[in-house]
Design a protein around this motif. Structure first.
Motif, short mmCIF file in Angstrom:
data_model
loop_
_atom_site.label_atom_id
_atom_site.label_comp_id
_atom_site.label_asym_id
_atom_site.label_seq_id
_atom_site.Cartn_x
_atom_site.Cartn_y
_atom_site.Cartn_z
N ASP A 12 31.90 30.32 35.04
CA ASP A 12 33.37 30.28 34.86
C ASP A 12 34.35 30.42 35.74
OD1 ASP A 12 32.71 30.17 32.09
OD2 ASP A 12 33.33 32.34 31.58
N ASP A 13 33.83 31.38 36.76
CA ASP A 13 34.57 31.50 37.96
C ASP A 13 34.62 29.93 38.89
OD1 ASP A 13 35.93 33.80 37.76
OD2 ASP A 13 34.02 35.00 38.34
N PHE A 16 37.06 27.83 37.19
CA PHE A 16 38.42 27.97 37.44
C PHE A 16 38.73 27.62 38.77
CE2 PHE A 16 37.92 31.59 34.22
CZ PHE A 16 38.51 30.62 33.22
N SER A 95 35.90 40.13 42.06
CA SER A 95 36.93 40.99 40.82
C SER A 95 36.80 42.37 41.35
CB SER A 95 36.26 40.73 39.58
OG SER A 95 34.86 41.31 39.50
N LYS A 116 39.69 38.09 42.28
CA LYS A 116 39.93 37.14 41.42
C LYS A 116 40.80 37.40 40.45
CE LYS A 116 35.16 36.21 41.72
NZ LYS A 116 33.70 36.52 41.13
N GLY A 118 42.49 35.74 36.66
CA GLY A 118 42.14 34.90 35.53
C GLY A 118 43.14 33.75 35.24
N LYS A 119 44.23 34.05 36.31
CA LYS A 119 45.50 33.03 36.13
C LYS A 119 45.13 31.91 37.31
CE LYS A 119 49.26 35.65 34.45
NZ LYS A 119 48.92 37.21 34.27
N ILE A 120 45.21 30.39 36.51
CA ILE A 120 44.64 29.33 37.41
C ILE A 120 45.80 29.12 38.49
CG2 ILE A 120 43.97 27.04 37.46
CD1 ILE A 120 42.17 28.77 35.69
N SER B 740 34.00 47.40 37.60
CA SER B 740 34.91 46.62 38.35
C SER B 740 34.60 45.12 38.39
CB SER B 740 34.82 47.35 39.87
OG SER B 740 35.30 48.46 39.83
N HIS B 741 33.07 45.09 38.71
CA HIS B 741 32.59 43.80 38.72
C HIS B 741 32.53 43.14 37.49
CE1 HIS B 741 31.74 43.74 43.34
NE2 HIS B 741 31.72 45.12 42.97
N ARG B 744 35.27 43.18 34.14
CA ARG B 744 36.53 42.36 34.38
C ARG B 744 36.07 40.74 34.08
NH1 ARG B 744 39.58 44.45 39.33
NH2 ARG B 744 41.24 43.56 38.21
N ARG B 748 38.72 37.79 32.50
CA ARG B 748 39.08 36.71 33.20
C ARG B 748 38.86 35.51 32.78
NH1 ARG B 748 37.07 39.02 37.52
NH2 ARG B 748 35.57 37.52 37.76
N SER B 749 37.56 35.46 32.09
CA SER B 749 37.26 34.13 31.46
C SER B 749 38.03 33.92 30.17
CB SER B 749 35.76 34.32 31.18
OG SER B 749 35.05 34.11 32.22
N GLN B 751 40.92 35.09 29.62
CA GLN B 751 42.29 34.57 30.10
C GLN B 751 42.39 33.21 30.62
OE1 GLN B 751 43.28 37.96 33.15
NE2 GLN B 751 45.02 37.84 32.02
N GLY B 752 41.49 32.86 31.63
CA GLY B 752 41.48 31.68 32.17
C GLY B 752 41.28 30.55 31.00
N PHE B 753 40.36 30.57 30.21
CA PHE B 753 40.15 29.79 29.18
C PHE B 753 41.13 29.68 28.31
CE2 PHE B 753 35.80 29.88 30.72
CZ PHE B 753 35.72 28.55 31.04
N GLU B 755 44.25 30.00 28.81
CA GLU B 755 45.34 29.32 29.45
C GLU B 755 45.10 27.68 29.64
OE1 GLU B 755 46.58 29.80 34.03
OE2 GLU B 755 46.75 31.73 32.96
N ILE B 756 43.68 27.71 30.02
CA ILE B 756 43.36 26.30 30.05
C ILE B 756 43.28 25.34 28.68
CG2 ILE B 756 41.34 24.57 30.38
CD1 ILE B 756 40.42 26.79 32.37
#
Lengths: 143, 956
Positions: A12-13, A16, A95, A116, A118-120, B740-741, B744, B748-749, B751-753, B755-756
């Protein structure tokens, strides 16, 4: 030719990042490797990476910390301990905002520590800034 | 004297009126006869040397012989027939006329001497009446005789004066002859001289014994002022000085013109004299004794007589002075001699007494061969020595030495004194020998003489006393003597050792020096007893040493007597019994200790400084089963110790014994009753004397087995729990790390997806679908914040803090600048500057304050612009930072609750419910406090109180 090496196990990262690069209009090649061991292989030009025309030496390295086989720290430690690549600008992109992670990264010789998002758009701004600082005319002169 | 014829002389000499046969016959003579007679006579008369004249009754010259004519100075022609008185009118009324007329009138022969006019010569005249009424006169020139007579008279008178002077002199000097006092004699002389010279000023000076000059001895008629000036007259000064210098009389007739006084006019003026006559006083032996001078107010030329007399005086005075001086000297000498004789006599007397008293003294005399010629006092036992020399009497070294000394004395003439030894078959004698040379009247050394004092006894006494002194000195006891007033007279080495003072320091000082203030009365009591002749035996008391330390002493005090047996002081023998006392005390305390030790539940032991245990209490024997007895070896101990503990215990024990350090160790002992081991805590400390030397070790062994076992159990539990806790913490760390690692990442995924998806497929998605996607996004974002806050919360409790001065103003400024929702476009934030500095951890403080600020601007009524005021108050070294908002306020019952984790006050406001928990925790970790003042609808004032940092440099 300018190349960025990005070590990231999380698909995913990587996605992105690619999208952020497109957003930012970055034309340079971003080679991604899925773990630390592959990153080291790339940098040392072993195996398939021996072909430098296909896998040229990068001018910037982005490392995730938590990766299988070799962590970001391991790769960073290897880079700084390997004369041929010791001068490469290396950024940690993770992250975690753990103090210990940040401190370790700096101690091992990272040029910077990035978290990192999540906002592109945020990611695009970030990669653009890195590209501008390390890959333009002054790119061959690492700080 | 010539005479007329015998008859006429007879007639002349015959008294008038007398009738005798011859005269009668003459009366009857005839004229012729008479005439014849006259002629014969006349012719006779012419031949005589005398003048002869006959005057008739009318005083006419009838006859004048030749001599007469010469004497009268007239010729016969001029004379005969002339009246005497007419012819020599100068004679009228003179003795001549008176005598002539008396001869005629009284018919007597007159006889007289006459001097006068006109002849101006001495005439011896005899006039006899003639029968015819006339006068026959014979006369003769006696001028020469008269002159001689006058001269004789003068001489006679002169002589008389001289005789008189001499008589006076004689009388004077006779009177002075016995003079014993020179001054008195000289005054008498001077007075005599002045009287004879008819003046009142004079001086008698004597030769100065040292200086070349004169010293005034006596004087008359001078002022004191003058006498002071002439008290000493240098040779050559003035008449006296010149006389002294030249040893001859000096006459100064007038001082105003005499060169001798040119330089002394002032002196002369003061002396008020014009003339001086000085004469030397020279003794018969020619010695110049002094000068005698007479002074006159007026110019004066001394007569021969004066000079003669003066010389006479001078000689006499010189003689006399010398004599008196001699006499004085003689008398002085006599007196001295008398004195010496007396002294000699006294000495003899003394000597005799001394000899009588001092039995040991012998007087001796030896001749030139050093043979004894005399010994005193006489003793038959010594007679054998007479006629022998020392070497004969004392064969060997002693005699030789004596001979040598005596020879030396004879050779050098210098006395010697020796300590001589004489070894006789019956013993040895010592003598204080005095040897002096003997001289003959001529001064020749003819032998030696002297005294020999037998000092054998004294020597023996001395030796005995030396031996005694040595004993006293070497005694360990302090031996002191003092007089009856308590003054220290002697001080031996023992006293030095005991009290610390040296003899030199204390002799002459009062004994009270040694007596502690609270024992002063003791000394008085001791002296009182000593005066009463009561000795004091082994009196135990304390005395003070030089270093101030008090020692226990045992005193034996005895009176000290002089040779007559009178008590004059005390001798004091002091023995240091501190040790004894200490031993007694320690025996006592040891006894007490044993009794105490036996009553104790612990094992108690004692050891010598070398570590050898010499005591165990009852517990030991009970526990170890070791045989009771005085001897305890190391092996006894080792046997009881657990084999694993032996080495450790023995090492530690002896290290402590060596160092004197306290001994403390835990070990196991075998309980002989059960055969099992029990834990003990062994402890020991050294007991030291005042010098710090270890005297003993005292130790205990406390049974800590139960305690030890409980402790062991506890420790095991603690270790276990700690390990578990450590695992938990590690898990927690790993958990938070993976949160933390890994947690999250998916967010993030999401959120990201989301958004996409909107970006890529926006047109195909309905507004409702778009709303859903936004809600997915918001949830993911909230989830991420929650995760972050929880992590922050967990980190607040674990991270290391670095407290340092922090500038609150700068810190707040930084927070406001870095957070978008604190920007002035959004909110009004007022800071009452300047804000003080506090002690804090920059990260924690940032977290704390940003949370508070965040709350302040967040919880505001909808549509209301947030207003925040920040100010600080300082009190008692603390800073209270207040953050006031215009928000919705908080009910009082929620004030405490809101600081809890996940406590949210309102659903209407976004939040994780963790912020205030982080605020409180971080504040508390920095030693601070948090609180609030609030009511619903009235806004809230949150405060943080922290330690103020006033002076230290700040870090923002």
């Amino acid at each position: 030719m300018n190349v960025i090496l990005y070590a990231e196990d999380h698909a995913d990262d990587v996605f992105f990042m690619m999208r952020a690069c497109k957003h930012a209009g970055i034309t340079e090649t971003v080679h991604t490797v899925p773990n630390g061991a592959r990153a080291v292989a790339y940098l040392s030009g072993s195996g398939e990476f021996a072909d430098r025309t296909q896998y040229p030496m990068p001018q910037l390295v982005l490392l995730d910390l938590k990766m299988p086989e070799m962590s970001g720290f391991d790769v960073l430690r290897w880079i700084r301990g390997t004369p041929s690549v010791a001068q490469l600008p290396v950024f940690i992109l993770t992250s975690s905002n753990h103090d210990s992670d940040i401190q370790w990264s700096i101690a091992l010789g990272a040029h910077g520590y990035l978290t990192k998002t999540g906002k592109i758009d945020d990611l695009a701004r970030m990669i653009k800034e890195l590209r501008d600082r390390y890959l333009n005319d002054a790119a061959s002169a690492p700080r | 004297m010539s005479s007329l014829n015998p008859e006429s002389r007879r007639e002349h000499t015959r008294p008038a009126g007398a009738s005798n046969p011859i005269e009668a016959a003459a009366d009857h003579r005839s004229e012729a006869a008479v005439f014849e007679e006259e002629r014969a006579l006349t012719s006779g008369l012419e031949m005589v040397a005398d003048g002869f004249a006959i005057l008739d009754a009318d005083w006419r010259f009838t006859y004048v012989n030749g001599t007469g004519q010469k004497i009268l100075g007239r010729s016969a022609v001029e004379l005969v027939g002339q009246n005497h008185w007419d012819l020599f009118p100068a004679t009228r009324g003179t003795k001549l006329e008176r005598e002539y007329r008396r001869a005629v009138e009284e018919q007597v022969l007159v006889e007289f001497e006459n001097y006068g006019s006109p002849w101006e010569q001495w005439l011896e005249i005899k006039a006899a009446p003639t029968p015819k009424g006339g006068l026959s006169v014979s006369f003769r020139d006696i001028t020469a005789r008269k002159h001689a007579e006058a001269a004789l008279t003068a001489i006679t008178r002169n002589l008389a004066v001289q005789v008189e002077d001499l008589q006076r002199l004689h009388a004077l000097y006779t009177r002075l002859f016995d003079a014993e006092n020179l001054g008195w004699m000289l005054r008498e002389v001077l007075d005599g001289v002045l009287e004879m010279h008819g003046t009142q000023m004079g001086m008698l000076s004597l030769t100065h014994p040292v200086d070349h000059g004169l010293k005034a001895a006596v004087s008359r008629g001078f002022s004191d002022e003058f006498l002071r000036l002439v008290e000493y007259i240098p040779a050559g000064n003035g008449a006296d000085g010149a006389c002294f210098q030249e040893q001859r009389p000096v006459v100064v007739e007038d001082v105003q013109i005499d060169p001798l006084y040119i330089d002394f006019q002032e002196v002369v003026r003061i002396g008020r004299f014009r003339a001086v006559h000085a004469t030397p006083l020279i003794s018969r032996k020619g010695k110049l004794i002094g000068v005698l001078s007479v002074h006159f107010h007026d110019p004066h030329r001394p007569s021969d007589r004066e000079i003669q007399l003066f010389d006479l005086h001078a000689r006499q005075t010189a003689d006399l002075t010398e004599m008196v001086q001699l006499r004085e000297q003689t008398q002085r000498e006599l007196a001295e001699r008398r004195h010496a004789e007396e002294a000699l006599h006294v000495n003899e007397e003394r000597f005799r007494l001394a000899a009588a008293f001092s039995e040991g003294i012998t007087l001796y005399e030896q001749d030139g061969d050093l043979r004894y010629t005399w010994l005193y006092p006489k003793r038959s036992s010594r007679d054998f020595a007479l006629g022998h020399t020392d070497s004969e009497l004392l064969p060997g070294e002693d005699g030789e030495l004596l001979m040598r000394w005596k020879h030396e004395v004879m050779e050098t003439g210098v006395s010697q004194r020796h300590e001589a030894r004489a070894t006789f078959p019956h013993g040895t004698s010592y003598y204080d020998l005095f040897i002096s040379p003997r001289r003959s009247a001529a001064g020749e050394i003819i032998g030696v003489a002297g005294t020999a004092l037998d000092i054998t006894k004294r020597k023996e006494l001395e030796e005995a006393s030396q031996r005694l002194a040595a004993i006293v000195e070497s005694s360990d006891d302090a031996i002191i003597s003092k007089d009856l007033s308590g003054v220290i007279k002697s001080w031996n080495r023992g006293a030095e050792r005991l009290f610390g003072y040296t003899a030199a320091e204390v002799i002459g000082r009062p004994i009270t020096l040694l007596i502690p203030d609270d024992r002063r009365d003791e000394e008085i009591a001791i002296l009182t007893r000593i005066r009463r002749n009561e000795p004091i035996d082994h009196y135990e008391t304390v005395r003070r040493c030089k270093n101030g330390q008090v020692v226990d002493v045992s005193l034996t005090v005895s009176p000290v007597r002089d040779s007559r047996g009178v008590i004059v002081g005390a001798s004091k023998i002091g023995r240091d019994i501190t040790q004894r006392k200490r031993e007694a005390a320690s025996r006592k305390s040891e006894e007490l200790f044993r009794r105490l030790a036996d009553a104790m539940p612990q094992i108690v032991w004692a050891a010598k400084p070398d570590g050898t245990v010499d005591y165990y209490n009852r517990r030991w024997y009970e526990f170890s089963g070791a045989p009771e007895g005085p001897d305890h070896t190391l092996e006894d101990w080792k046997r009881v110790l657990h084999p694993d503990d032996v080495e450790r215990c023995v090492d530690t024990y002896f290290r402590c014994i060596r160092n004197g350090a306290p001994y403390e160790i835990e070990h196991r002992f075998k309980d002989h009753r059960t055969g099992g081991y029990r834990w003990f805590l062994g402890r020991a400390t050294a007991v030291r004397d005042e010098t710090g030397r270890v005297m003993r070790w005292f130790g205990t062994c406390t049974d800590i087995d139960d305690q030890k076992r409980a402790e062991e159990r506890l420790e095991a539990i603690v270790a276990e729990r700690t390990a578990r806790l450590r695992d938990t913490i590690a898990d927690l760390e790993a958990f938070s790390y993976s949160i933390s690692h890994d947690l999250r990442g998916p967010l993030r995924s999401m959120q990201g997806f989301a958004e996409i998806l909107i970006e890529d497929c926006g047109p195909q998605i309905t507004p409702q679908g778009r709303n859903y996607l936004q809600r997915i996004n918001a949830s993911a974002e909230r989830m991420d914040r929650l995760i972050q806050d929880v992590l922050a919360m967990s980190r607040v409790g674990r991270s290391d803090l670095k407290l340092q001065p922090v500038e609150l103003g700068k810190l707040l400024q930084g927070i406001m600048e870095s957070y978008p929702n604190f920007q002035p476009s959004q909110v009004d934030i007022t800071i009452d500057a300047p804000l003080p500095r506090v002690f804090g951890d920059v990260a924690s403080l940032t977290q704390c304050l940003s949370n508070l600020l965040d709350n302040a601007v967040k919880f505001v009524a909808f549509g209301r612009r947030p207003k925040v005021r920040i100010w600080a108050e300082q009190e008692h070294g603390r800073v209270r930072l207040n953050i006031r908002d215009n928000g919705i306020g908080i009910r009082a019952d929620a004030h405490e609750r809101i600081f809890g984790i996940f406590e949210r006050q309102s659903d209407r406001y976004e939040g994780t419910g963790i912020g205030l928990a982080i605020v409180r925790k971080s504040a508390e970790r920095m030693g601070g406090e948090v609180g609030l003042i609030s009511a619903p609808g009235e806004g809230s004032t949150f405060w943080v109180s922290l330690q103020a940092a006033s002076s230290a440099p700040s870090v923002s």
